[in-house]
Structure formats: structure tokens, C-alpha cells
Write a protein that holds these residues in place. Structure first.
Motif, PDB file in Angstrom:
ATOM      1  N   GLU A 102       0.825  -1.412   0.036  1.00  0.00           N
ATOM      2  CA  GLU A 102       0.086  -0.060   0.041  1.00  0.00           C
ATOM      3  C   GLU A 102       0.736   1.191   0.003  1.00  0.00           C
ATOM      4  N   LYS A 139      -4.224   5.919   4.493  1.00  0.00           N
ATOM      5  CA  LYS A 139      -5.637   5.449   4.497  1.00  0.00           C
ATOM      6  C   LYS A 139      -6.606   6.085   5.179  1.00  0.00           C
ATOM      7  N   THR A 178      -7.376   9.503   4.025  1.00  0.00           N
ATOM      8  CA  THR A 178      -7.910   9.331   2.793  1.00  0.00           C
ATOM      9  C   THR A 178      -9.554   9.009   2.691  1.00  0.00           C
ATOM     10  N   ASP A 179      -9.703   8.182   3.748  1.00  0.00           N
ATOM     11  CA  ASP A 179     -11.089   7.636   3.843  1.00  0.00           C
ATOM     12  C   ASP A 179     -11.964   9.074   4.630  1.00  0.00           C
ATOM     13  N   ARG A 185      -8.716   6.985  -4.354  1.00  0.00           N
ATOM     14  CA  ARG A 185      -8.421   5.925  -3.680  1.00  0.00           C
ATOM     15  C   ARG A 185      -8.572   4.553  -4.594  1.00  0.00           C
ATOM     16  N   SER A 222      -8.219  -0.052  -4.867  1.00  0.00           N
ATOM     17  CA  SER A 222      -7.358  -1.420  -4.375  1.00  0.00           C
ATOM     18  C   SER A 222      -7.569  -2.020  -5.694  1.00  0.00           C
ATOM     19  N   ALA A 265      -4.707  10.511  -0.730  1.00  0.00           N
ATOM     20  CA  ALA A 265      -4.657   9.556  -1.843  1.00  0.00           C
ATOM     21  C   ALA A 265      -4.395   8.186  -1.091  1.00  0.00           C
ATOM     22  N   HIS A 266      -4.836   6.947  -1.540  1.00  0.00           N
ATOM     23  CA  HIS A 266      -4.484   5.881  -0.921  1.00  0.00           C
ATOM     24  C   HIS A 266      -4.631   4.702  -1.811  1.00  0.00           C
ATOM     25  N   CYS A 267      -3.709   3.875  -2.126  1.00  0.00           N
ATOM     26  CA  CYS A 267      -4.000   2.720  -2.871  1.00  0.00           C
ATOM     27  C   CYS A 267      -3.338   1.497  -2.241  1.00  0.00           C
ATOM     28  N   THR A 271       1.716  10.008  -2.057  1.00  0.00           N
ATOM     29  CA  THR A 271       2.042   8.698  -1.814  1.00  0.00           C
ATOM     30  C   THR A 271       3.611   8.684  -1.627  1.00  0.00           C
TER      31      THR A 271
END
Ligand SMILES: Cc1cc2nc3c(=O)[nH]c(=O)nc-3n(C[C@H](O)[C@H](O)[C@H](O)COP(=O)(O)OP(=O)(O)OC[C@H]3O[C@@H](n4cnc5c(N)ncnc54)[C@H](O)[C@@H]3O)c2cc1C
Lengths: 797, 298
Positions: free
Chosen positions: A176, A180, A183-184, A323, A325, A359-361, A425
Motif C-alpha cells: 500500500e 488510508k 483518505t477515508d 483511492r 484497491s 490518496a491511498h492505494c 504517496t
């Protein structure tokens, strides 16, 4: 092409009236290519050379019950048949991959993908080797395969990698980037959130030259010479030393002319190792060259990312957060090529060109019963997937907000004054000035006029689409503090020698597969030391002739080796100053440089040219303390950061409403790769990459059936575009130099491959807007477009 | 390099010599014309003839001639020759339309009409064209020549009436006045085989109604003309409603398979859409040629 830079009359002249150095110049390597005198691996013929052929598995997943080679060995022209158990006895049945996994060189226990290597025949000629494959009897016990990556982690999924100790599932990694929680939180309070599953299907680089090797092991000297289709000769030498136990100084890897790489020729394939084993076993040189089907079915594919994208924005179009997944299908062995710390490559550049609050991935890699690979096809280490995701999501958001997609992008760009820009990121974008680039592309396209035309056409029931993509890449891996491949730092060396008569040779560690290194690197040196590029030979591709470095891929040659070459030239220039001072009996600080010559400040008539200085250095001039008698230097360049090229692409398509056939009518590409060394070579790279992009968007896919049979094993089934599918490219440029690169250049080799697929797909989806289509996955074949028009879009996998 | 299984090779010097060689080398011998279907199959080892009998020296079979009421096309006539012929474009624009979308120039320079028809690939374009034009195939064997209608010649996918020891010599196409034709194909990429294609030939009566019509489909599982449309079109004045009806009948008549080129419903849709299009073009071309004729006569 509408925008063409002026072509100076002097072929060695630069863009800006410079006498030598940078500028539009015909490629030095082309005379041999256009005369059919290129020298590729398959052109190599050594005395007594034998030929190898690989028996490949007909099924995707099966236990190997038995192999009987008796009949094949009885073939009058066969010298050896090598099986997995033979390799096991030598400790060579498994080889390390570039991702810290292992891959079977030949199957010992179980077949894990269709086309996997099962046995190797060495024979007197290629025909006999191929014929003998049919004489090998193999018994398989067929197992249920894992074909759909979405089902790879099901509790009842067959475990593919039971060779790995303690393995009970098909999970490879979770990775990741970004924050998170942050971002959430942004998502939770945003006015607008849109979600979309976006699939980047499995495609293949399909270089014109397939992979191959000629291995020549000399048992007396214990020396291995390996001619290979490799983009990374030095890294291969080190890995061969580690795998085979042959000491590294006894290994020479030669990569002659390469007929296209695109990342397909970074990894070490079983065929290369088998050629070496074949040569050791028979005591003769062994050539192995795969055929087209072998290349498509077994060598490194690209992409295969299933991405769940989400974008958050205010209702007036300020993009707040992204974001995603990702489920990544890595095939049967984790053999992707990327810096060790980054199992998903540089996918976390997925924030694109936009100033986001968060941002989150996450990326999860899984094994399936398919060929290994993943990082290839000019992808800049998965920047392709990242750019595709963000540029599709921004378009989907524009639709939701009923905003023009160009306007939405312009509103959200990172501003010029924000550079160097730390994204969410972990990247630091070196430089950028996005708005002028975007505006130039819109001007070249006649954007407003196109929108007007589209409106009229829609009223008549005609389907016209306009697609935009604005990409930011991260290329030029990379700083050794962050980046290595199997422990090898991603620095590059360069050596420069000026011969007594003033002609030069520069030795570089990267290897051209068509990018024009022999020209570009000569031009960089020419610019720095004022010797014409014609007088500078560029040596590459032979580990005995060149300094260590990690090779050409990920658009890294100009950012890393280009910097090394500029710096080594400056080192020589400085040394020349001392020698010139000695020759002129003055002090170095009293000399001034003009291209090609040091002269006395205030008295330009008194000076020494580089040729005179070179003769002096090698001659009898009394040299100052600490200066030795040559005009040579070497450097190893560790880049402080990557470079961040960008560009604005606009694609115009027409869709036949009755058949779903897509015609790309126009394509406008404005690229900014910083300082432009040879604009003609840059355009060549762009043209090729745009063609790739149209291919991926419209037709390319490696599909599998439910049994795991590869359905893309020939050019009848795996379509690549021709001149007929692409328009006359309209290219333009802006120049925003990289602040940390010695000459301000950024990588450009992959920009167009990375940036163009979303422009084409955005255009197709835009054309289909009257049908309520918000997204469709590639490839936009007539059938899939028609299905989208019926409201039945479906993922390709 | 893709390597075929071992085979022997001989060049035939005449039609009789080729027939003698086929006879001598028996069931595992095959003639090779342009080689653009046979050689790829050999390289994939899907075809493994013991003997290849090369008929490329048979220039006697490379001709195109208007002979009274028929156009005679020698079996060794290359795609390119058909594509570039003015006679062909004038008399049978369906052939020109089709040739424009068969493969690419490199393949067209070698591939022959004889090889195409004998290969009888389900996605092969000239078989449809010959069905639509009601061509006659001239086949020669040890016992002399036979004339076969396309219905008798073309037995199904990869299957024709040409026996192992026979050669297709010539294709004869009847020339009709007040007629025109058209072909359209949907492909994923230039040079790819058809996802689906349709061809039509139309003859107009002096009053402008359709007096004769044939419609054929490619790559959708129908090895004959769409005879269903003839009954409803003949005697009618051309028009969109009529074409739409024909399209629907074509979609019903075909029997496509799902594959990488597309699902069944899409291919059926194309049978419909393309049937309408080729009828539209063929009718307007026929009307224009009738107009031309009147002009000439006047
Ligand atoms: C890349 C590619 C794309 C293509 N795309 C298309 C397409 O879109 N549409 C299309 O219609 N075709 C297409 N083709 C096929 C092409 O048109 C071939 O040339 C043609 O189908 C076969 O003709 P040939 O002369 O090459 O036959 P060959 O390959 O030489 O022979 C084919 C078969 O016919 C037999 N044969 C040949 N001549 C005779 C004869 N006179 N009498 C008896 N038997 C004979 C041979 O023994 C063999 O079995 C494509 C081919 C390629 C390679």
C-alpha cells in the motif's frame, strides 16, 4: 503532422543555431538498419554451433508423471535432451526471478502455465531440434487451473506454488501507499464520490525480434560468452554468475542489435539458461531462438490489473482524493521486473497531475496458472496502469459533474509554483507547468470547434468522441537509497576517451533496443565538449566493453545514463582545461570555454581545441601535478530523484453506430520531457508509443479460456495495430527542464504508451455518451463497443 | 522462426504435370498456390503434407478475361490482380469491395482465388462472393473437367468437392445486365479475418424493381446464400423497409459461433446490419448503371 520543428540544413546542427550537440539529426545507427546490416542474436553463427528447441507444456496445470526421451535421443541429429530432473541434479532446475521468487527452468514437479518449459533438445540444426520435440513422450496428470485472478484467493482454489515451503494459498503480496485514514476521512465528507471498476487487461509487448541467445562455454578457460536479447546485459551477467556459479569475470554478456524490447527482454528466461546448459553439456556453442508463439505465450506479458477506483470531489469540481484497491495477476511465478521495494512498481504515481488532499492505494498480487511477467510493454514500472486509472476516473467524474473534462483537469492541476511537488504517496515531482501544455494541445486540436462539431453530429445520430489524457510519469530509476533490483543499485556508469586525434568513444552501460542511443549519447557528449557527434562513437551492449549499469527500460536511459554521459564529458572538459593551460603556459582559471575550445580570457585568438588538447595530453606536453597523460574520464551516476515528464493528449474518434467499429480520426500529442536532445528521435518514440496505445485501447488482449489455454498465441489472435489503424500524428511540445538532471532532460521513451490508452478510451466512452455509457474496458473492439451500446459493457476478464 | 514438419517439394510445370504429380505422390501430397493459408498451417504443424507440389509456375492459370456472357478467372489469379482490374470493378464491384479488405498487400500479392476457394475457410471472403455471383467452378482431374455450381463445390468449412487428385482450374462468373453488387466486412483490424461480412448482387428490371437478388454472409455459419431473402425481395422496389426485412431474415438464417471476434448476438446483428448496407449499395449502384445504360442507349 502539423507541427514540425524547423529542420536545419546542417545535419549536425542543433535546434538553436548551435554548431554541434543537441538538435534534430539523423540517427547514426540507421544506415546499417536501412541497409539490412543490423546484427541481431539470430545473425550470430559460431563454428560448430548447435541449435536448441524447447518442449512446452500443452496444458496450464498438471502434475508431471513421466518423461521419456529415448526416441528423441535416437534421432540421428540430436546431441542432448535435457529435462527437469537433469537440471535438478545440477542444482539448476529453479532460477531466481527479478522479484525474489523462483521460476522453474524446466518442469520438475508440476506444470504451472500453458507453454511452460518442459524439456530442451540440442541438435545439429534447428529443424532437427524442432522435429525431435515431437519424439519426447510426456505423461501429465491434469489439474484444475486457476485462471480468473478474482478466484485465486478462494478457499478452495488449487494451490499453484506448492513448491514453496508452507504455501497454502495463491497470495503473493499486499502493498500500500498513501494514508488510508486521511483518505477515508476526505471521502466521508466529500460532496461527490464516484466509483468504477477499471480493468487493464493482459497485453504483450510483442517485439518484432523474439527472445533468443547463443551460449558459448569454453571448458578450457571456464569462460562463458553469452549473446542475448537483453535490455540489461550487466544485470544479467551478475545474475548468471550467481545462478551458474561461473565466476563473474569469466562471463561476458553481449547484447548486439536488439529488435525491440519494451520490457520483454529484461527478465532472464529459461531459454537463456538452457542455451548455457546446452553449451556446457555438449561443449559446443548453442543457439536458441524462440518462435512467435513461444514469445507470446511464455515471455513477459504486461498489465493484468483489476482496479477498483474511487474519486472524491466538491460539487464545483475540486478533486479532493483518490483511492483504489488493485488485484494484480502475476501469473505462475512472480517474475516482474521492478525495484525491490516496489512490488507494484511505481503504481503509486496514480495521483497523476492533480493537487489532491489525500490518496491511498492497495495492491494485492496473486498467482494464477498463466505465464509470468507483468512489468513490460513500455509501462514505466506500472505507471501505465496508474495513469489509465486516474485519467479514466477524472473523466468519469467530469461526466458525473456535467463538466467539460478539459476544464475539470485545468481546474485541478498542480500549479507551477507548487513544484517540487510532494504528492500524497511519497513522490517528489521535480518540475512541471501543466496548464500551458494542456492549452497548447487544445489549441492544436481546435478543442472548442471539435465540441461544436460533436454536438451537431449527435443531433444527427452520429457518434463522435473526444478524449483527453493528461499524464505525469515518474521515470529514471533510480536513487540507490531507494531503488535496487535484487540488491543491484540502479546507477549507471559512463566512460569517455578522447583519442589523440580528437575523436572520442563513450562507453555506456545501457543498451539500445531501437531508442537511438548511438545518436543521443553522442549528441550529449558533443554538446558538452564540442566535438561533432559524428566523431563520437557510442559503445554499448557488451559487458567486456562497457561500465556496469542496470540497462534500458522504464525510460531510464536519458535520465540516468544521459546524466552520466553529460557528467563524464564535463569531467573531461575540466581536465582539458588544465592541459590547455599547461599548453598555453597560463593558469586554468584564466581560460574560458567556448564549444570545443579553451581560450585565454580577453584574448580569444589564443586557445586550444579539444583535438589539440587531446594530442597534447597523449603527447609530450609537461602536465601539471595530478593530471595524467590522457583525456579520459569515468563516472557512475546515482540520480538524486526520478524525472517527471508529462503531456497532454487529445484523441478524436468516430464510431460506426451500426457496427461498433472505432476509427481514430485525429490524435494530438503535446509532450514535455524537459530538454530535448534530438527532437526527431523524441518524435519517433512518441509515434511508436501512440501506436502502441491505439493498439491496446482498440484490439490487444491476451485471453485465456476456462482451461487456461492461451488464446493469444499468434498474430492471428493477438492483434497489433498497423499504419491503417492510426491517424497522422499531430505532435507538439513544451519544455520544462528537470532541475536535478545535468542537462535538464527527462525520460520520454514510454510517455506515449503510458499516456495514450486513456485518451483513446475516453474518446470512445465520450462517443458512446448518448447511450449512457460511463465506462468501458479495453480493448474497444467492434463487438465490445456494440455491447456497450446495448447497455451490456463487460470486463474483458 | 516457426518450423513445419519435414516435407518434400516439387514444382509443377503444367496443369497436366501437376495432376500427374498429385497422382504419383498420393494422398499426402498437396498443391501450394499462394501459400498464405497452407504455409501458416504447416508452420503450426496443423497441416503436414509429405509432398508440396508448387503450382506457381502455372502461368496458364493466371488470367482474367471477359468471354461473352462470362468473366473467366484463372485459379492462379492473385488477389491483387482482382483488386486492380477495371473489368472486375465495372462488372462485379463486390469483388473489388471484398479484395480491398482481404488481408494486406503482401498477402494479396501472393494469395490466389483458387487457393481461397479451395481452402474454404469459414471466414474466407471470396467463397461468399462466388456464391452471391452464382459462379461456376471448373475442376480438372485425371478423368477430365467438371463444372460445379458453388453449392456443389463448397461443401462446408474447409471442405470442397475438389478431390485430392484434382485441381480447380477456373472460376466463371455470369455477367448480367442492369446488375450491381457490393460487399462489406467488419474486422477488428485491417488485415484481420472478418468478424462478419455480407455480399449482395442485385439485378433491376426496367421498371426499377428487383428482378434478381442474391445475398451471402461470411463467418457466421452459413455456407450458402440467404435464399430466404430472394422470395421477399424479387418484384419489389428497393427501399429501406425492404432492406430491413432482408436484414432480419439474414440474421435469422445465420448460425454464428461465439469467439474472440464477438458473441453470437453481435454477429447476428452484423448479419442484419451488413445485409442492409450491401443491398443499399448494390441497389444504388445498379440504379446508377441502369442510368448509365440509358444514357449510352440514348
Ligand atoms: C495474414 C493473413 C490474413 C488473411 N486475411 C484474409 C481475409 O481477410 N480474407 C480472406 O478471404 N482470406 C484471408 N487470408 C487468406 C488469403 O486470402 C489466402 O491467400 C487464401 O485464403 C489462400 O490462397 P493461397 O493461394 O495462398 O492458397 P494456398 O495457401 O497455397 O492453398 C490453400 C489450400 O488450397 C489448395 N489449393 C490451392 N490452389 C488450388 C487449386 N488451384 N486447386 C486445388 N487446390 C488448391 C492448397 O492445396 C491448400 O490446401 C489471409 C491470409 C493471411 C496470411
Amino acid at each position: 503532422m502539423t507541427i514540425l520543428e524547423d529542420r536545419p540544413s546542417n545535419p549536425a546542427a542543433g535546434d538553436h543555431d548551435r554548431p554541434i550537440g543537441h538538435g534534430r539529426m539523423q540517427r547514426k545507427e540507421d544506415p546499417r538498419f536501412v541497409r539490412g546490416k543490423g546484427h541481431y542474436v539470430d545473425d550470430i553463427v559460431l563454428p560448430g554451433m548447435l541449435h536448441g528447441a524447447i518442449l512446452r507444456a500443452p496444458v496450464a496445470h498438471a502434475r508431471l508423471v513421466s518423461i521419456d526421451t529415448t526416441e528423441a535421443l535416437a534421432h540421428p541429429k540430436v546431441l542432448a535432451v535435457i529435462t527437469g530432473s537433469d537440471l535438478q541434479a545440477l542444482g539448476l532446475a529453479w532460477a531466481p526471478t527479478l522479484s525474489m521468487d523462483v521460476q522453474a527452468v524446466l518442469v520438475t514437479d508440476k506444470v504451472r502455465f500453458q507453454g511452460q518449459e518442459v524439456a530442451f533438445v540440442v541438435a545439429e540444426d534447428r529443424y532437427a531440434a524442432r522435429d525431435a520435440l515431437e519424439l519426447i513422450q510426456v505423461e501429465y496428470d491434469v489439474l484444475a487451473p486457476v485462471v480468473d485472478a478474482r478466484k485465486a484467493m478462494d478457499p478452495d482454489a488449487p494451490v499453484i506454488r506448492d513448491d514453496l515451503e508452507g504455501r497454502t494459498d495463491n497470495h503473493i503480496f499486499d502493498w500500500e501507499a498513501g494514508n488510508k485514514a486521511e483518505t477515508d476521512a476526505v471521502f466521508a465528507s466529500a460532496d461527490v464520490v464516484v466509483k468504477q471498476e477499471i480493468v487493464y487487461p493482459r497485453v504483450h509487448p510483442a517485439p518484432m525480434e523474439t527472445c533468443g541467445a547463443v551460449a558459448d562455454f569454453d571448458p578450457i578457460e571456464g569462460r562463458l560468452t553469452l549473446y542475448e536479447t537483453t535490455q540489461a546485459p550487466h544485470a544479467h551477467r551478475t545474475l548468471f554468475a550467481i545462478v551458474s556459479g561461473i565466476p563473474e569475470h569469466k562471463i561476458r554478456v553481449v547484447s548486439p542489435d536488439i529488435g525491440g524490447g519494451f520490457g520483454n527482454k529484461v527478465g532472464i528466461y529459461p531459454g537463456y539458461i538452457l542455451a548455457v546448459v546446452g553449451s556446457i553439456v555438449t561443449g559446443k556453442p548453442v543457439k536458441w531462438v524462440e518462435d512467435r508463439s513461444e514469445n507470446l505465450m511464455s515471455t513477459s506479458f504486461a498489465r493484468d490489473y483489476i482496479m477498483q477506483g474511487e474519486i472524491a470531489a466538491t460539487k464545483d469540481g475540486k478533486i479532493l482524493a483518490l483511492r483504489t484497491s488493485v488485484l494484480a495477476d502475476h501469473g505462475a511465478f512472480n517474475a516482474t521486473a521492478q525495484p525491490t521495494k516496489y512490488p507494484a512498481g511505481f503504481f503509486h504515481i496514480f495521483t497523476g497531475s492533480y493537487d489532491l488532499a489525500a490518496a491511498h492505494c492497495t495492491v494485492t498480487g496473486v498467482y494464477t496458472n498463466k505465464a509470468p511477467g507483468g512489468v513490460a510493454y513500455a509501462c514505466s514500472f506500472r505507471v501505465t496502469e496508474a495513469v489509465y486509472l486516474v485519467e479514466r476516473m477524472v473523466d468519469i467524474l467530469a461526466r458525473k459533474l456535467e463538466m467539460d473534462p478539459a476544464e475539470l483537469r485545468l481546474k485541478n492541476f498542480i500549479k507551477k509554483e507548487q513544484f517540487p511537488y510532494p504528492n500524497k504517496t511519497g513522490w517528489e515531482y521535480d518540475s512541471g507547468d501543466y496548464e500551458p501544455t494542456m492549452r497548447l494541445s487544445m489549441k492544436m486540436a481546435g478543442y472548442d470547434e471539435l465540441r461544436r462539431e460533436q454536438k451537431e453530429k449527435r443531433e444527427r445520430g452520429e457518434l463522435m468522441g473526444i478524449g483527453i489524457s493528461f499524464f505525469t510519469e515518474t521515470v529514471g530509476a533510480g536513487p540507490r537509497k531507494d531503488m535496487d533490483i535484487l540488491g543491484l543499485g540502479m546507477a549507471d556508469g559512463a566512460e569517455l576517451r578522447i583519442h589523440p586525434t580528437g575523436k572520442a568513444v563513450v562507453r555506456i552501460s545501457v543498451q539500445s533496443q531501437g531508442q537511438g542511443h548511438e545518436t543521443t549519447f553522442a549528441q550529449i557528449v558533443a554538446e558538452e565538449i564540442g566535438i561533432p557527434p559524428e566523431d563520437i562513437d557510442v559503445v554499448h551492449g557488451d559487458t567486456d566493453q562497457t561500465p556496469f549499469g542496470l540497462g534500458t527500460y522504464g525510460s531510464r536511459s536519458t535520465p540516468v545514463s544521459g546524466a552520466a554521459v553529460a557528467l563524464v564529458a564535463r569531467k573531461v572538459r575540466e581536465k582539458a582545461r588544465f592541459i590547455a593551460a599547461a599548453m598555453l603556459e597560463t593558469r586554468p582559471e584564466d581560460l574560458e570555454w567556448e564549444k570545443g575550445r579553451w581560450f585565454v580570457k580577453g584574448d580569444p585568438s589564443v586557445g586550444k581545441t579539444m583535438a589539440e588538447i587531446a594530442m597534447g595530453a597523449h603527447g609530450t606536453v609537461a602536465l601539471p601535478e595530478g593530471i595524467d597523460g590522457n583525456l579520459d574520464a569515468e563516472v557512475t551516476y546515482d540520480p538524486p530523484n526520478l524525472t517527471f515528464p508529462f503531456g497532454a493528449y487529445i484523441c478524436v474518434v468516430d464510431v460506426d453506430p451500426g457496427t461498433g467499429h472505432v476509427k481514430v480520426r485525429r490524435f494530438i500529442a503535446v509532450d514535455d520531457c524537459g530538454t530535448r536532445i534530438n527532437p526527431m528521435i523524441i518524435e519517433g518514440q512518441i509515434h511508436g508509443g501512440l501506436t502502441d496505445g491505439v493498439g491496446m485501447a482498440l484490439m490487444e488482449i491476451i485471453e485465456f479460456d476456462a482451461e487456461g489455454n492461451c488464446l493469444g498465441g499468434s498474430f492471428m489472435d493477438y492483434l497489433i495495430p498497423t499504419a491503417m489503424e492510426v491517424p497522422d500524428w499531430e505532435t507538439g511540445f513544451t519544455v520544462t527542464p528537470s532541475p536535478h538532471h545535468p542537462i535538464g532532460a527527462k525520460g520520454v521513451g514510454e510517455s506515449a504508451t503510458v499516456g495514450s490508452p486513456p485518451a483513446v478510451v475516453n474518446a470512445v466512452v465520450d462517443a458512446l455518451a448518448p447511450f449512457g455509457v460511463v465506462h468501458m474496458d479495453m480493448p474497444c473492439t467492434p463487438a465490445r463497443v456494440w455491447e456497450a451500446m446495448q447497455g451490456r459493457t463487460r470486463p474483458p476478464v | 522462426m516457426q518450423i513445419p514438419a519435414p516435407f518434400d517439394y516439387v514444382r509443377a510445370s503444367s496443369v497436366d504435370n501437376a495432376l500427374a504429380l498429385l497422382d504419383r505422390h498420393g494422398p499426402e501430397s498437396r498443391v501450394v498456390a499462394g501459400g498464405h493459408s497452407l504455409l501458416p498451417m504447416m508452420k503450426l504443424r496443423l497441416a503436414r503434407p509429405d509432398w508440396l507440389i508448387d503450382i506457381n509456375d502455372l502461368y496458364e492459370l493466371d488470367y482474367l478475361l471477359v468471354d461473352g456472357p462470362v468473366l473467366r478467372i484463372g485459379a492462379m489469379t492473385r488477389h491483387t490482380t482482382l483488386l486492380e482490374s477495371d473489368d472486375v470493378r465495372r462488372l462485379f464491384p463486390i469483388i473489388t469491395d471484398a479484395e480491398r479488405v482481404i488481408a494486406d498487400p503482401i498477402v494479396r500479392n501472393r494469395g490466389t482465388i483458387g487457393g481461397s476457394l479451395c481452402q474454404a475457410d469459414p471466414a474466407e471472403d471470396l467463397s461468399t462472393v462466388c456464391h452471391v455471383l452464382e459462379a461456376v467452378a471448373v475442376v480438372r482431374g485425371p478423368n477430365g473437367e467438371r463444372m460445379l455450381s458453388m453449392a456443389d463445390f463448397h461443401r462446408g468449412p474447409y471442405e470442397t468437392a475438389v478431390a485430392q487428385n484434382e485441381l480447380l482450374i477456373e472460376v466463371r462468373i455470369p455477367i448480367r445486365a442492369r446488375s450491381a453488387s457490393a460487399y462489406e466486412k467488419v474486422e477488428r483490424r485491417v488485415g484481420d479475418w472478418a468478424v462478419a461480412a455480407a455480399g449482395a448482387s442485385v439485378t433491376l428490371a426496367a421498371v426499377g424493381t428487383i428482378s434478381h437478388v442474391a445475398v451471402g454472409l461470411t463467418a457466421v455459419g452459413l455456407d450458402r446464400n440467404v435464399t430466404e431473402v430472394e422470395a421477399v425481395l424479387v418484384g419489389q422496389a428497393p427501399g429501406e423497409e425492404l432492406f430491413a426485412l432482408a436484414g432480419r431474415l439474414a440474421a435469422l438464417a445465420c448460425d454464428p459461433l461465439a469467439d474472440q471476434r464477438g458473441p453470437i448476438d453481435y454477429k447476428r446483428h452484423l448479419a442484419d446490419e451488413l445485409t442492409r448496407r450491401v443491398l443499399r449499395v448494390a441497389c444504388s449502384r445498379a440504379a446508377a448503371s441502369v442510368f448509365d445504360l440509358t444514357l449510352q442507349e440514348g
